[in-house]
Design an enzyme around this catalytic site. Structure first.
Site, mmCIF file in Angstrom:
data_model
loop_
_atom_site.group_PDB
_atom_site.id
_atom_site.type_symbol
_atom_site.label_atom_id
_atom_site.label_comp_id
_atom_site.label_asym_id
_atom_site.label_seq_id
_atom_site.Cartn_x
_atom_site.Cartn_y
_atom_site.Cartn_z
ATOM 1 N N GLY A 1 88.669 62.879 17.524
ATOM 2 C CA GLY A 1 88.044 61.778 16.783
ATOM 3 C C GLY A 1 89.082 60.769 16.305
ATOM 4 O O GLY A 1 90.228 61.132 16.023
ATOM 5 N N GLY A 2 88.701 59.517 16.224
ATOM 6 C CA GLY A 2 89.598 58.474 15.706
ATOM 7 C C GLY A 2 90.808 58.303 16.601
ATOM 8 O O GLY A 2 90.691 58.160 17.809
ATOM 9 N N ASP A 3 91.977 58.326 15.984
ATOM 10 C CA ASP A 3 93.230 58.286 16.737
ATOM 11 C C ASP A 3 93.803 59.706 16.773
ATOM 12 O O ASP A 3 93.771 60.402 15.750
ATOM 13 C CB ASP A 3 94.230 57.341 16.065
ATOM 14 C CG ASP A 3 95.497 57.242 16.886
ATOM 15 O OD1 ASP A 3 95.521 56.414 17.802
ATOM 16 O OD2 ASP A 3 96.435 58.028 16.650
ATOM 17 N N MET B 1 89.291 63.071 4.649
ATOM 18 C CA MET B 1 88.934 64.446 4.278
ATOM 19 C C MET B 1 88.965 64.643 2.757
ATOM 20 O O MET B 1 89.419 65.677 2.277
ATOM 21 C CB MET B 1 89.887 65.455 4.960
ATOM 22 C CG MET B 1 89.769 65.458 6.476
ATOM 23 S SD MET B 1 90.953 66.562 7.267
ATOM 24 C CE MET B 1 92.380 65.489 7.414
ATOM 25 N N ALA C 1 81.188 55.685 9.510
ATOM 26 C CA ALA C 1 81.577 54.318 9.884
ATOM 27 C C ALA C 1 81.356 54.097 11.380
ATOM 28 O O ALA C 1 81.669 54.970 12.191
ATOM 29 C CB ALA C 1 83.052 54.101 9.536
ATOM 30 N N LYS D 1 86.995 71.322 15.160
ATOM 31 C CA LYS D 1 87.201 71.820 13.807
ATOM 32 C C LYS D 1 86.416 70.926 12.871
ATOM 33 O O LYS D 1 86.531 69.726 12.915
ATOM 34 C CB LYS D 1 88.685 71.766 13.429
ATOM 35 C CG LYS D 1 89.510 72.700 14.255
ATOM 36 C CD LYS D 1 90.949 72.675 13.834
ATOM 37 C CE LYS D 1 91.633 71.419 14.261
ATOM 38 N NZ LYS D 1 92.127 71.407 15.596
ATOM 39 N N ASP E 1 86.607 67.636 20.074
ATOM 40 C CA ASP E 1 86.353 67.970 18.669
ATOM 41 C C ASP E 1 84.858 67.923 18.374
ATOM 42 O O ASP E 1 84.102 67.241 19.063
ATOM 43 C CB ASP E 1 86.966 66.890 17.765
ATOM 44 C CG ASP E 1 88.448 67.083 17.563
ATOM 45 O OD1 ASP E 1 89.012 68.037 18.102
ATOM 46 O OD2 ASP E 1 89.028 66.247 16.844
ATOM 47 N N PRO F 1 85.964 56.015 16.096
ATOM 48 C CA PRO F 1 85.234 56.501 14.925
ATOM 49 C C PRO F 1 83.838 57.043 15.221
ATOM 50 O O PRO F 1 83.210 57.607 14.327
ATOM 51 C CB PRO F 1 85.147 55.258 14.042
ATOM 52 C CG PRO F 1 85.186 54.118 15.011
ATOM 53 C CD PRO F 1 86.083 54.555 16.126
#
Ligand code: SAH
Length: 256
Positions: free
Chosen positions: A87-89, A169, A198, A56, A35, A12
């Protein structure tokens, strides 16, 4: 040369929420396509790699997905370890499937390294379990976002069928989301936790309800923001026993 592509989840945002596997692969990477959401601190792990931003970000510059696929494939002809950092998973709202399909059809070896998705970091930030024993047994991960050329979305059906959910989003269309959930019979009092950035020092949490959600549109959210919706996300009146983080990260220090 026939390099391997690693599709890696960056988590995150907090650098120390990267997995050990991801950190090791970044350290040995020759080239990293990342990203826009991936913070610099995290890219610092990739000491010897060429860094290429292909990010993006809604409303900002974006590199067409097909072009990204082609660049990944081309890079395997020049480099042994090619990293695609998301980002994230990588497998949740990350368009990884298009990259996987392109790599498979080009016969290129790839591996996927999972990351902590935003919903899990947001739940940790608010200190509330996504599931609740005996009450919340299903959690939906959803997005109202519809890309250009995509069919009309039916995200509400699955989202409303679950006991609770995370909306990715979605902050930009908070009023429409609130109206849609109310039209599906959700109560005005349904709690919503809005979590921006977060896991980062700039983390911001706003506890609200479906009734008050549209009013949030006035606030500026400049970082990535997630909506947690469910009966368990009501603001708690008393501060709970949050332990001081031994690593003393700024976010933990602020909460203490
Ligand atoms: N693959 C990513 C999601 C990419 S879609 C993941 O698994 O997390 C991008 C959306 O994720 C953002 O619009 C926002 O809704 C959410 N998001 C990503 N990072 C976040 C963060 N640190 N805090 C809150 N929301 C975040």
């Amino acid at each position: 040369m026939s390099g391997v592509v690693y599709l890696i989840g960056a988590g995150p945002g907090a650098a120390d929420l990267l997995t050990l596997r991801a950190a090791r692969l970044l350290e040995s990477a020759d080239i990293v396509f990342h990203d826009a959401l991936v913070p610099r601190e995290l890219l610092a792990f990739a000491r010897r790699a060429e860094l290429v931003a292909v990010g993006k970000r809604c409303g900002r510059h974006s590199t067409a997905q097909r072009f990204i696929n082609k660049r990944l494939i081309d890079a395997t002809r020049r480099f042994a370890i090619v990293v695609r950092l998301k980002g994230g998973d990588p497998l949740l709202f990350g368009r990884a499937q298009e990259e996987i399909a392109a790599l498979e059809s080009a016969g290129i070896a790839y591996e996927i390294v999972p990351g902590i998705t935003a919903a899990l970091a947001a739940a940790a930030a608010v200190g509330t379990s996504l599931s609740q024993r005996g009450a919340v047994r299903s959690v939906a991960f959803a997005t109202p976002r519809v890309g250009s050329g995509e069919d009309v979305s039916d995200w509400l059906r699955g989202f409303c069928a679950a006991d609770a959910g995370a909306i990715y989003m979605g902050i930009g269309e908070a009023p429409a989301i609130a109206a849609a959930l109310l039209a599906k019979g959700k109560p005005l009092s349904l709690p919503v936790a809005v979590v921006e950035n977060a896991s980062l020092p700039s983390e911001r949490i706003i506890h609200t309800t479906l009734a008050a959600l549209p009013a949030l549109a006035k606030l500026q959210f400049t970082g990535p923001t997630l909506l947690l919706v469910g009966p368990q996300f009501a603001a708690r009146v008393t501060a709970t026993n949050r332990a001081k983080n031994a690593l003393d990260t700024p976010a933990a220090a602020r909460r203490a």
